[in-house]
Design a protein around this motif. Structure first.
Motif: not given
Length: 55
Positions: A27-33, A35-39
């Motif tokens: 997605r061109r390096g954009n983390l979704t919210p 994905q951020k929560q998962k990390i």
């Protein structure tokens, strides 16, 4: 087993984070919210596990 003495994550957790980052790269390096929560959740679980092991 931890990767090194300064980080809490092990190799399995690092692979999970890498997989999430690879999908973000599509997605061109954009983390979704989500994905951020998962990390963040992976890192929090690793830290909790390692701090509970210490005497």
């Amino acid at each position: 087993m931890r990767i090194n003495d300064t980080d809490y994550v092990n190799h399995t957790e690092a692979a999970r984070i890498l997989g999430t980052a690879l999908f973000a790269a599509l997605r061109r390096g954009n983390l979704t919210p989500r994905q951020k929560q998962k990390i963040d959740r992976i890192l929090a679980e690793a830290e909790a596990r390692e701090t509970s092991r210490k005497p």
